[in-house]
Design an enzyme around this catalytic site. Structure first.
Site, PDB file in Angstrom:
ATOM      1  N   ALA A 174       0.717  -1.043   0.048  1.00 40.64           N
ATOM      2  CA  ALA A 174       0.009  -0.026   0.020  1.00 40.64           C
ATOM      3  C   ALA A 174       0.684   1.150  -0.005  1.00 40.64           C
ATOM      4  O   ALA A 174       1.979   1.223   0.266  1.00 40.64           O
ATOM      5  CB  ALA A 174      -0.976   0.004   1.068  1.00 40.64           C
TER       6      ALA A 174
ATOM      7  N   SER B  80     -10.482   5.859   8.917  1.00 34.65           N
ATOM      8  CA  SER B  80     -10.882   6.393  10.270  1.00 34.65           C
ATOM      9  C   SER B  80     -11.625   7.716  10.299  1.00 34.65           C
ATOM     10  O   SER B  80     -11.507   8.931  10.558  1.00 34.65           O
ATOM     11  CB  SER B  80      -9.643   6.784  11.044  1.00 34.65           C
ATOM     12  OG  SER B  80      -8.662   5.901  11.228  1.00 34.65           O
TER      13      SER B  80
ATOM     14  N   GLY C 223     -14.060   9.018  11.663  1.00 35.27           N
ATOM     15  CA  GLY C 223     -14.414   9.846  13.126  1.00 35.27           C
ATOM     16  C   GLY C 223     -13.305  11.172  13.303  1.00 35.27           C
ATOM     17  O   GLY C 223     -13.777  12.113  13.751  1.00 35.27           O
TER      18      GLY C 223
ATOM     19  N   GLU D  60      13.628   5.488  -0.101  1.00 36.62           N
ATOM     20  CA  GLU D  60      15.033   5.272   0.885  1.00 36.62           C
ATOM     21  C   GLU D  60      14.415   5.400   2.485  1.00 36.62           C
ATOM     22  O   GLU D  60      15.407   4.764   3.114  1.00 36.62           O
ATOM     23  CB  GLU D  60      15.807   6.410   0.405  1.00 36.62           C
ATOM     24  CG  GLU D  60      15.270   8.016   1.235  1.00 36.62           C
ATOM     25  CD  GLU D  60      16.366   9.076   1.104  1.00 36.62           C
ATOM     26  OE1 GLU D  60      16.247  10.037   1.708  1.00 36.62           O
ATOM     27  OE2 GLU D  60      17.122   8.943  -0.174  1.00 36.62           O
TER      28      GLU D  60
END
Length: 182
Positions: free
Chosen positions: A76, A113, A115, A140
């Site tokens: 990801a 998230s 909230g 890096e």
């Protein structure tokens, strides 16, 4: 959907970093009263569920400073300004794993998230992956270990909380259905 909408009265930038910004919004609540909301702004991210020809799931283990521990995740990364999510997905797959594909399939997007943050992750799937002859390499400041695991091994990692993040847990659930149909 705007049910129970909170209307912004004013917004104040509190912090601007390389990855996130923090703002505090004063809002009018549905009952007419006011309140403050601390909001983390994030450019969005992608995640890739990558499966080899022999049905091994590609995962990466890396240290996450915010958690003060290493966790195992699907590949990801953050979307760069002006970059389309599918381009980011292919770039992250190549950088973090050394694999590439010509068949990246969009699954869905979700909030991480809600909230306090506006980050959205765009989830992709690739099962036609091939090892690159000339891997691109990590950023890096990235250090990861590549893992090739079965669905059963992934389930054990979830149970042992080695897999500890929502995107990878979601990927596990999605993969259970994928392997049922295969």
């Amino acid at each position: 959907m705007k049910k129970f909408e909170e209307k912004t009265i004013q917004s104040e930038l509190k912090f601007k970093g390389r990855i996130i910004t923090l703002q505090v919004d004063e809002v009018e609540l549905p009952n007419g009263k006011t309140s403050n909301r601390e909001i983390v702004k994030h450019p969005g991210a992608v995640a890739v569920i990558a499966v080899t020809k022999d049905n091994k799931i590609i995962l990466v283990e890396q240290f996450r400073k915010a958690l003060e521990r290493s966790i195992i995740e699907i590949p990801a990364g953050k979307i760069e300004i002006g970059e389309a999510p599918e381009i980011t997905a292919l770039r992250e797959l190549e950088e973090e794993t050394g694999y590439t594909t010509d068949n990246l399939q969009y699954i869905q997007s979700f909030s991480t998230s809600p909230g306090f943050a506006d980050e959205i992750i765009h989830l992709y799937f690739a099962d036609n992956i091939v090892k690159m002859e000339q891997p691109v390499g990590l950023d890096e400041d990235e250090f990861v270990e590549l893992l090739h695991v079965s669905l059963t091994e992934m389930e054990e990692m979830v149970k042992k909380q080695q897999i500890y993040d929502a995107k990878t847990a979601f990927a596990y659930i999605w993969l259970k259905d994928y392997f049922k149909e295969a």
